[in-house]
Design a protein around this motif. Structure first.
Motif, PDB file in Angstrom:
ATOM      1  N   THR A 178       0.888  -1.682   0.140  1.00 28.16           N
ATOM      2  CA  THR A 178       0.234   0.380  -0.005  1.00 28.16           C
ATOM      3  C   THR A 178       0.944   1.395  -0.379  1.00 28.16           C
ATOM      4  O   THR A 178       2.250   1.190   0.332  1.00 28.16           O
ATOM      5  N   SER A 179       0.168   2.485  -0.700  1.00 25.07           N
ATOM      6  CA  SER A 179       1.248   3.991  -0.392  1.00 25.07           C
ATOM      7  C   SER A 179      -0.031   4.815  -1.410  1.00 25.07           C
ATOM      8  O   SER A 179      -1.163   4.498  -1.971  1.00 25.07           O
ATOM      9  N   MET A 180       0.262   5.853  -0.242  1.00 29.13           N
ATOM     10  CA  MET A 180      -1.064   7.134  -1.091  1.00 29.13           C
ATOM     11  C   MET A 180      -0.356   7.442  -2.195  1.00 29.13           C
ATOM     12  O   MET A 180      -0.932   8.107  -2.946  1.00 29.13           O
ATOM     13  N   LEU A 181       1.008   7.053  -2.814  1.00 24.33           N
ATOM     14  CA  LEU A 181       1.270   6.985  -4.559  1.00 24.33           C
ATOM     15  C   LEU A 181       1.097   6.294  -5.305  1.00 24.33           C
ATOM     16  O   LEU A 181       1.013   4.358  -4.754  1.00 24.33           O
ATOM     17  N   VAL A 182       1.002   6.261  -6.381  1.00 24.71           N
ATOM     18  CA  VAL A 182      -0.083   4.969  -7.263  1.00 24.71           C
ATOM     19  C   VAL A 182       2.201   4.700  -7.254  1.00 24.71           C
ATOM     20  O   VAL A 182       2.780   5.300  -7.863  1.00 24.71           O
ATOM     21  N   THR A 183       2.699   3.035  -7.840  1.00 25.38           N
ATOM     22  CA  THR A 183       3.702   2.959  -7.387  1.00 25.38           C
ATOM     23  C   THR A 183       3.568   1.417  -8.604  1.00 25.38           C
ATOM     24  O   THR A 183       2.967   1.528  -9.397  1.00 25.38           O
ATOM     25  N   SER A 184       4.571   1.029  -9.205  1.00 26.07           N
ATOM     26  CA  SER A 184       4.661  -0.221 -10.137  1.00 26.07           C
ATOM     27  C   SER A 184       4.603  -1.157  -9.757  1.00 26.07           C
ATOM     28  O   SER A 184       3.530  -1.675 -11.098  1.00 26.07           O
ATOM     29  N   LEU A 185       4.183  -1.259  -8.284  1.00 21.46           N
ATOM     30  CA  LEU A 185       3.123  -2.313  -7.958  1.00 21.46           C
ATOM     31  C   LEU A 185       1.784  -2.091  -8.002  1.00 21.46           C
ATOM     32  O   LEU A 185       1.025  -3.914  -9.010  1.00 21.46           O
ATOM     33  N   ASP A 186       1.269  -1.284  -8.193  1.00 16.52           N
ATOM     34  CA  ASP A 186      -0.364  -0.787  -8.748  1.00 16.52           C
ATOM     35  C   ASP A 186      -0.312  -1.488 -10.367  1.00 16.52           C
ATOM     36  O   ASP A 186      -1.341  -1.919 -10.776  1.00 16.52           O
ATOM     37  N   ALA A 187       0.213  -0.982 -11.328  1.00 19.87           N
ATOM     38  CA  ALA A 187       0.717  -1.239 -12.132  1.00 19.87           C
ATOM     39  C   ALA A 187       0.988  -2.534 -12.824  1.00 19.87           C
ATOM     40  O   ALA A 187      -0.116  -3.485 -13.684  1.00 19.87           O
ATOM     41  N   LEU A 188       1.884  -3.221 -12.133  1.00 22.30           N
ATOM     42  CA  LEU A 188       1.744  -5.141 -12.462  1.00 22.30           C
ATOM     43  C   LEU A 188       0.352  -5.637 -12.078  1.00 22.30           C
ATOM     44  O   LEU A 188       0.220  -6.320 -12.936  1.00 22.30           O
ATOM     45  N   PHE A 189       0.061  -5.065 -10.596  1.00 18.27           N
ATOM     46  CA  PHE A 189      -0.929  -6.289 -10.196  1.00 18.27           C
ATOM     47  C   PHE A 189      -2.202  -5.848 -10.998  1.00 18.27           C
ATOM     48  O   PHE A 189      -3.277  -6.674 -11.967  1.00 18.27           O
ATOM     49  N   ALA A 190      -2.299  -4.484 -11.521  1.00 18.81           N
ATOM     50  CA  ALA A 190      -3.901  -4.465 -12.899  1.00 18.81           C
ATOM     51  C   ALA A 190      -3.289  -5.351 -13.728  1.00 18.81           C
ATOM     52  O   ALA A 190      -4.554  -5.607 -14.723  1.00 18.81           O
ATOM     53  N   GLY A 191      -1.750  -5.271 -14.298  1.00 18.41           N
ATOM     54  CA  GLY A 191      -2.100  -6.163 -15.803  1.00 18.41           C
ATOM     55  C   GLY A 191      -2.619  -7.727 -15.339  1.00 18.41           C
ATOM     56  O   GLY A 191      -3.172  -7.778 -16.421  1.00 18.41           O
ATOM     57  N   ILE A 192      -1.290  -7.680 -14.111  1.00 18.04           N
ATOM     58  CA  ILE A 192      -2.197  -9.431 -13.724  1.00 18.04           C
ATOM     59  C   ILE A 192      -3.784  -9.317 -13.747  1.00 18.04           C
ATOM     60  O   ILE A 192      -4.428 -10.754 -14.717  1.00 18.04           O
ATOM     61  N   THR A 193      -4.673  -8.931 -12.962  1.00 19.74           N
ATOM     62  CA  THR A 193      -5.683  -8.806 -13.186  1.00 19.74           C
ATOM     63  C   THR A 193      -6.752  -8.854 -14.090  1.00 19.74           C
ATOM     64  O   THR A 193      -7.586  -9.889 -14.583  1.00 19.74           O
ATOM     65  N   ASN A 194      -6.545  -7.650 -15.263  1.00 14.32           N
ATOM     66  CA  ASN A 194      -6.929  -7.729 -16.238  1.00 14.32           C
ATOM     67  C   ASN A 194      -7.413  -8.943 -17.612  1.00 14.32           C
ATOM     68  O   ASN A 194      -7.769  -9.137 -18.028  1.00 14.32           O
ATOM     69  N   ALA A 195      -5.639  -9.526 -17.359  1.00 15.77           N
ATOM     70  CA  ALA A 195      -4.999 -10.421 -18.251  1.00 15.77           C
ATOM     71  C   ALA A 195      -6.697 -11.971 -17.659  1.00 15.77           C
ATOM     72  O   ALA A 195      -6.187 -12.612 -18.839  1.00 15.77           O
ATOM     73  N   VAL A 196      -7.042 -12.140 -16.409  1.00 13.73           N
ATOM     74  CA  VAL A 196      -7.248 -12.803 -15.960  1.00 13.73           C
ATOM     75  C   VAL A 196      -8.281 -12.570 -16.589  1.00 13.73           C
ATOM     76  O   VAL A 196      -9.501 -13.535 -16.623  1.00 13.73           O
TER      77      VAL A 196
END
Length: 535
Positions: A178-196
């Motif tokens: 978690t973080s108040m700022l958007v991080t590379s982890l947010d982008a990584l998780f989003a990409g995996i979720t959308n692929a599913v």
């Protein structure tokens, strides 16, 4: 320090954990044993033809055995690559070179004395908690940078430095997702979720890097407060009761400054004294050094912005953006390295703690000396983690656990809690968030979508289990780096010491984080822009 207060029941329980954990073998031997154990288990599973089906994969994934012709060939070919390719080495060694210069020249100590010398002591645990929880914007570099800085802040304020060290590491690790700022982890998780969700009949809202933003902001505030309370009310009082040392063990730095030429005794003395000289008053040369270092930092930051902001910047991805992947995100280590080294050099030469260019590599060598034990351990860690991944034992564990929860047939919010519990347990074995979300998301995103839950909400729930327990698992390579830091205060510290220091954070973090998720669930509030609870 004299102990005047009798130990509490919690103290005795944590002391038991510490004693049991410290009886474990030397970490190198421990992971050698685990390496052989996984080798035997993988070989047995391979010989009986074990395979798992990862949802979304075209073929079954077979478990491969170490003690087979294929496995032994893999080991002999990849022994060096497993070590050199061990991911934390890239981050740790590179950043360590710059951070060591910043520490040994006295820049960090002077900056802390200048900025926090008059700060109220009561606020420090909460400040450390806030910085640590939000430090994932620095990626894995946060594990290296935050804890020692937190220790120095506490020392400067007359509080127990080990409390700052422990609190900094716990806040970074247990709140990593978690973080108040958007991080590379947010982008990584989003990409995996959308692929599913691509093949689902009703995939819900598209998941983006900001789909968990509101949940992340709320979580980071709550976890920062919880971290501060645990540091202030549990960790530091226990350290005081136990009479834990408040000063680092003396180091023989003069010998480490030898680099083919006679070391300058004056430089060695200055470097040795700088990190521990935390009196509130700054000397004129220290003030000049800080001003110049600040100007250099601003100049370097401007250069980075000028390089990456233009539309045609080579640090953007093919779509002209920075997310989900881009050369800029892959340059995090370089950026942190430069932003530490540039100001550190400026401060060193202006303040006089560095006298000539030849002093710089000598100072860097001090950091490598401090981490030599970890570098040796990294050889065995690299072999073990590479084997765990190559044999597919980790995939088999994750799929089996996911299938078990799915077979129970839980519905409603208890199913979400069960999902978080499973993620917390699996996180003890698979600390890579992207790897675990790839496996768990493939099973549970479609499952919960059929129950009417937004994929973005399921992803938010996964974050809780993905982080809270990773500060107590030996599978986390940064826990061994933290042990090296802790040994600078407590030379006899072992894995049990680390776990006993971290346990007071795990349960409060887990409960608080689940409580935040529950509030979002009960109120129906969006976890991010356009992403609710139900499809």
């Amino acid at each position: 320090m004299t102990t005047t207060t009798a130990p509490t029941r919690t103290d005795r329980a944590l002391a038991t954990v510490e004693r049991v954990g410290n009886r474990l073998p030397d970490p190198f031997l421990l992971f050698l044993g685990l390496f052989l154990l996984v080798g035997v288990i993988s070989t047995v599973l391979s010989l009986i033809g074990t395979s798992v089906t990862i949802p979304g994969a075209d073929e079954e994934t077979a478990v491969r055995g170490l003690f087979t012709g294929e496995g032994l060939t893999w080991l002999t070919v990849n022994l060096g690559a497993n070590f050199i390719g061990f991911p934390p080495l890239v981050t740790v060694v590179t950043i360590l070179l710059a951070v060591t210069v910043a520490e040994r020249t006295g820049l960090l100590a002077a900056a802390i004395r200048a900025s926090l010398g008059s700060a109220p002591r009561w606020l420090l645990p909460y400040a450390v908690g806030f910085v640590g929880v939000n430090a994932s914007v620095m990626a894995d570099a946060a594990f290296i940078v935050v804890p020692p800085l937190a220790a120095m802040v506490f020392k400067a304020a007359g509080r127990h430095p080990i409390a700052g060290l422990v609190g900094g590491f716990a806040a970074v690790g247990a709140g990593y997702s978690t973080s108040m700022l958007v991080t590379s982890l947010d982008a990584l998780f989003a990409g995996i979720t959308n692929a599913v969700t691509a093949g689902l009949p009703d995939p819900g809202a598209t998941v983006t890097p900001i789909s968990n933003l509101w949940f992340n902001i709320a979580s980071s505030v709550v976890l920062a407060l919880v971290a501060g309370l645990v540091i202030d009310k549990l960790v530091e009082p226990r350290l005081v009761r136990d009479g834990a040392p408040t000063d680092m063990v003396a180091e023989e730095d003069d010998a480490s400054l030898e680099g083919g030429a006679q070391a300058d005794d004056e430089v060695a003395a200055a470097l040795r004294a700088a990190p521990t000289d935390l009196s509130p008053d700054l000397a004129p040369d220290e003030r000049r050094g800080l001003r110049v270092a600040g100007l250099v930092f601003v100049a370097l930051a401007i250069v980075v912005l000028v390089a990456v902001l233009p539309g045609g910047s080579p640090w953007r991805n093919e779509d002209g953006a920075f997310l989900p992947e881009s050369p800029l995100l892959d340059s995090t280590v370089f950026i942190v390295f430069v932003l530490f080294l540039g100001p550190a050099l400026a401060y060193g030469f202006v303040s006089g703690s560095l006298r000539q260019a030849a002093d710089v590599p000598k100072v860097m060598g001090l950091g490598i000396k401090d981490m030599s034990a970890f570098i040796v351990l990294a050889f065995m860690l690299g072999q073990f983690i590479a084997l765990f991944n190559w044999t597919n034992v980790g995939s088999a564990l994750a799929v089996a656990g996911a299938d078990g929860l799915e077979s129970i047939g839980l519905t409603g919010y208890p199913a979400i809690i069960g999902f978080i519990l499973l993620a917390s347990v699996l996180n003890l074995f698979i600390v890579s968030g992207s790897s675990m979300w790839t496996l768990m998301g493939a099973v549970f995103v479609p499952l919960f979508a059929l129950l009417g839950y937004e994929p973005g909400f399921v992803q938010a729930a996964f974050r809780v289990g993905d982080s809270a327990t990773q500060v107590i698992t030996p599978m986390n390579p940064y826990i061994w780096i933290f042990l090296v830091m802790l040994k600078r205060y407590e030379p006899e510290a072992g894995l049990g010491t680390v776990i006993s220091r971290m346990l007071p954070f795990v349960v409060p973090f887990w409960i608080s984080w689940v409580a935040v998720l529950t509030i979002f669930y009960v109120t129906g509030a969006d976890v991010g822009p356009g992403v609710g609870i139900r499809i």
